[in-house]
Write a protein that holds these residues in place. Structure first.
Motif, PDB file in Angstrom:
ATOM      1  N   LEU A 190       0.731  -1.254   0.070  1.00 44.06           N
ATOM      2  CA  LEU A 190       0.023  -0.056   0.016  1.00 44.06           C
ATOM      3  C   LEU A 190       0.887   1.070   0.021  1.00 44.06           C
ATOM      4  O   LEU A 190       0.479   2.277  -0.582  1.00 44.06           O
ATOM      5  N   LEU A 191       2.096   1.232   0.721  1.00 45.07           N
ATOM      6  CA  LEU A 191       2.892   2.272   0.678  1.00 45.07           C
ATOM      7  C   LEU A 191       3.450   2.855  -0.973  1.00 45.07           C
ATOM      8  O   LEU A 191       3.569   3.800  -1.204  1.00 45.07           O
ATOM      9  N   ILE A 192       3.606   1.647  -1.713  1.00 46.51           N
ATOM     10  CA  ILE A 192       3.980   1.841  -3.295  1.00 46.51           C
ATOM     11  C   ILE A 192       2.728   2.624  -3.647  1.00 46.51           C
ATOM     12  O   ILE A 192       3.150   3.432  -4.394  1.00 46.51           O
ATOM     13  N   CYS A 193       1.606   2.025  -3.511  1.00 46.93           N
ATOM     14  CA  CYS A 193       0.381   2.693  -4.107  1.00 46.93           C
ATOM     15  C   CYS A 193       0.533   4.314  -3.781  1.00 46.93           C
ATOM     16  O   CYS A 193      -0.086   5.095  -4.506  1.00 46.93           O
ATOM     17  N   LEU A 194       0.336   4.576  -2.287  1.00 46.97           N
ATOM     18  CA  LEU A 194       0.460   5.655  -1.866  1.00 46.97           C
ATOM     19  C   LEU A 194       1.491   6.863  -2.646  1.00 46.97           C
ATOM     20  O   LEU A 194       1.137   7.791  -3.134  1.00 46.97           O
ATOM     21  N   CYS A 195       2.672   6.204  -2.759  1.00 51.97           N
ATOM     22  CA  CYS A 195       3.685   6.993  -3.242  1.00 51.97           C
ATOM     23  C   CYS A 195       3.243   7.220  -4.780  1.00 51.97           C
ATOM     24  O   CYS A 195       3.838   8.364  -5.276  1.00 51.97           O
ATOM     25  N   ARG A 196       2.912   6.393  -5.410  1.00 54.00           N
ATOM     26  CA  ARG A 196       2.617   6.430  -6.859  1.00 54.00           C
ATOM     27  C   ARG A 196       1.433   7.558  -7.188  1.00 54.00           C
ATOM     28  O   ARG A 196       1.456   8.085  -8.263  1.00 54.00           O
TER      29      ARG A 196
ATOM     30  N   ALA B 109      10.202   3.152  -9.431  1.00 54.40           N
ATOM     31  CA  ALA B 109      11.454   2.373  -8.745  1.00 54.40           C
ATOM     32  C   ALA B 109      11.886   3.178  -7.510  1.00 54.40           C
ATOM     33  O   ALA B 109      11.997   2.610  -6.428  1.00 54.40           O
ATOM     34  N   ALA B 110      11.372   4.551  -7.276  1.00 52.98           N
ATOM     35  CA  ALA B 110      11.460   5.007  -6.251  1.00 52.98           C
ATOM     36  C   ALA B 110      10.369   4.958  -5.047  1.00 52.98           C
ATOM     37  O   ALA B 110      10.619   4.659  -3.648  1.00 52.98           O
ATOM     38  N   SER B 111       9.360   4.824  -5.743  1.00 51.54           N
ATOM     39  CA  SER B 111       8.223   3.995  -4.719  1.00 51.54           C
ATOM     40  C   SER B 111       8.398   2.817  -4.240  1.00 51.54           C
ATOM     41  O   SER B 111       8.348   2.473  -2.777  1.00 51.54           O
ATOM     42  N   LEU B 112       8.934   1.557  -4.820  1.00 52.85           N
ATOM     43  CA  LEU B 112       9.529   0.479  -4.488  1.00 52.85           C
ATOM     44  C   LEU B 112      10.571   0.536  -3.527  1.00 52.85           C
ATOM     45  O   LEU B 112      10.420   0.017  -2.165  1.00 52.85           O
ATOM     46  N   LEU B 113      11.560   1.472  -3.839  1.00 53.73           N
ATOM     47  CA  LEU B 113      12.870   1.494  -2.766  1.00 53.73           C
ATOM     48  C   LEU B 113      12.507   2.058  -1.507  1.00 53.73           C
ATOM     49  O   LEU B 113      12.853   1.882  -0.527  1.00 53.73           O
ATOM     50  N   GLY B 114      11.494   3.214  -1.410  1.00 56.18           N
ATOM     51  CA  GLY B 114      11.101   3.892  -0.422  1.00 56.18           C
ATOM     52  C   GLY B 114      10.252   2.872   0.526  1.00 56.18           C
ATOM     53  O   GLY B 114      10.418   2.964   1.687  1.00 56.18           O
ATOM     54  N   SER B 115       9.295   2.040  -0.151  1.00 56.31           N
ATOM     55  CA  SER B 115       8.522   1.273   0.847  1.00 56.31           C
ATOM     56  C   SER B 115       9.506   0.309   1.493  1.00 56.31           C
ATOM     57  O   SER B 115       9.427  -0.097   2.494  1.00 56.31           O
ATOM     58  N   LEU B 116      10.508  -0.370   0.519  1.00 59.14           N
ATOM     59  CA  LEU B 116      11.416  -1.579   1.147  1.00 59.14           C
ATOM     60  C   LEU B 116      12.132  -0.746   2.294  1.00 59.14           C
ATOM     61  O   LEU B 116      12.275  -1.423   3.205  1.00 59.14           O
ATOM     62  N   PHE B 117      12.719   0.381   2.021  1.00 58.52           N
ATOM     63  CA  PHE B 117      13.570   0.926   3.101  1.00 58.52           C
ATOM     64  C   PHE B 117      12.699   1.149   4.450  1.00 58.52           C
ATOM     65  O   PHE B 117      13.323   0.892   5.572  1.00 58.52           O
ATOM     66  N   PHE B 118      11.642   1.602   4.356  1.00 55.70           N
ATOM     67  CA  PHE B 118      10.648   1.993   5.528  1.00 55.70           C
ATOM     68  C   PHE B 118      10.482   0.754   6.045  1.00 55.70           C
ATOM     69  O   PHE B 118      10.475   0.814   7.387  1.00 55.70           O
ATOM     70  N   VAL B 119      10.143  -0.237   5.503  1.00 58.18           N
ATOM     71  CA  VAL B 119       9.594  -1.409   6.017  1.00 58.18           C
ATOM     72  C   VAL B 119      11.021  -2.106   6.733  1.00 58.18           C
ATOM     73  O   VAL B 119      10.675  -2.559   7.923  1.00 58.18           O
ATOM     74  N   LEU B 120      11.941  -2.037   6.377  1.00 60.30           N
ATOM     75  CA  LEU B 120      13.090  -2.749   6.975  1.00 60.30           C
ATOM     76  C   LEU B 120      13.743  -1.886   7.859  1.00 60.30           C
ATOM     77  O   LEU B 120      14.215  -2.321   8.910  1.00 60.30           O
ATOM     78  N   MET B 121      13.397  -0.476   7.815  1.00 58.19           N
ATOM     79  CA  MET B 121      14.036   0.173   9.326  1.00 58.19           C
ATOM     80  C   MET B 121      12.893   0.127  10.314  1.00 58.19           C
ATOM     81  O   MET B 121      13.189   0.832  11.220  1.00 58.19           O
ATOM     82  N   LEU B 122      11.675  -0.316  10.094  1.00 53.56           N
ATOM     83  CA  LEU B 122      10.619  -0.347  11.025  1.00 53.56           C
ATOM     84  C   LEU B 122      11.010  -0.967  12.630  1.00 53.56           C
ATOM     85  O   LEU B 122      10.713  -0.186  13.547  1.00 53.56           O
TER      86      LEU B 122
END
Length: 268
Positions: free
Chosen positions: A189-195, A202-215
């Motif tokens: 859903l974070l990817i959808c929100l960024c889009r 690419a930025a939406s995907l990387l941003g979502s993965l980074f946020f989830v991993l940093m949680l």
């Protein structure tokens, strides 16, 4: 891998745009978005970006797009699994704390305000009650074997982990599963929100993965299973809100999210 997957995930409103070839055999549309499906062409060839599903789209395009959806889903799944492992290893289900442990939530003896956050515990109890006894008994036995081989609730100092208590084993694993599914859904859903806000795939995907991993690093003072579902609810609410045809869904979503955690009302 990220670039290949980002070409097809969650396209925005399909529009036809022309583009120029950039690199070896890969065309990108003019502008910041990747709204249509890209066709491989020769060097320096001007092409049109077609609408997904249109008659101009080649037969292999659907297969490629589905594969890319699957690829990005797998990336989010792996990132969510790693993040969930970090959360669970750090906080578990907060066993050993009488104020807000999962057992206290099941029994309704947790202190306020934690006792109000009943969406996942009640869901687990309802699912557990619908399982036929002929299935429930062997399922409990199998899950107990898993719990015995796994270091559940390593923070627990006194007594046995809740996962090893036959009265709670099935419900415990349901909560465990729902918490992970919530985190995985939040990553998508974070990817959808960024889009929706014009961010590239690419930025939406990387941003979502980074946020989830940093949680897990953000959960320094405390981490709770309902925080993961709260993140999913918040992302879903923000995705639905700008869309006129589905804005009504924000009402039932808000009700569920409030039962999950009462603070959701203050966020919206």
């Amino acid at each position: 891998v990220v670039r290949a997957a980002a070409h097809a995930l969650l396209d925005g409103a399909p529009v036809e745009r022309s583009g120029r070839v950039r690199g070896a055999g890969l065309a990108e549309p003019d502008g910041c978005g990747l709204d249509g499906h890209l066709l491989p062409v020769g060097d320096d060839e001007h092409i049109a970006v077609v609408r997904p599903g249109s008659t101009a789209e080649p037969k292999w395009a659907l297969t490629t797009r589905l594969f890319n959806y699957f690829l990005i889903g797998m990336l989010c799944f792996v990132a969510s699994a790693a993040s969930f492992h970090g959360y669970y290893s750090k906080w578990g289900m907060r066993e050993g704390n009488k104020e807000f442990s999962l057992k206290a939530m099941f029994d309704g003896t947790a202190h306020r305000p934690w006792v109000y956050r009943q969406l996942i515990p009640v869901t687990a109890t309802v699912i557990d009650s619908t399982i036929p006894p002929s299935v429930h008994a062997p399922l409990t036995h199998q899950l107990l074997e898993v719990a015995k081989r796994t270091n559940f609730d390593r923070q627990l100092k006194d007594g046995q982990p809740l996962a090893r208590d036959p009265a709670y084993t099935v419900r415990y694993f349901i909560v465990y599963t729902l918490a992970f599914v919530s985190l995985f859904a939040a990553s998508m859903l974070l990817i959808c929100l960024c889009r929706q806000h014009g961010v590239t795939l690419a930025a939406s995907l990387l941003g979502s993965l980074f946020f989830v991993l940093m949680l897990p690093f953000l959960q320094t003072i405390g981490g709770y299973y309902y925080d993961l579902s709260e993140l999913a609810f918040m992302a879903a609410y923000l995705v639905l809100l700008p869309q006129r045809h589905s804005r009504w869904a924000c009402v039932p979503l808000t009700l569920l999210a409030t039962v999950n955690k009462e603070a959701f009302l203050f966020f919206i």
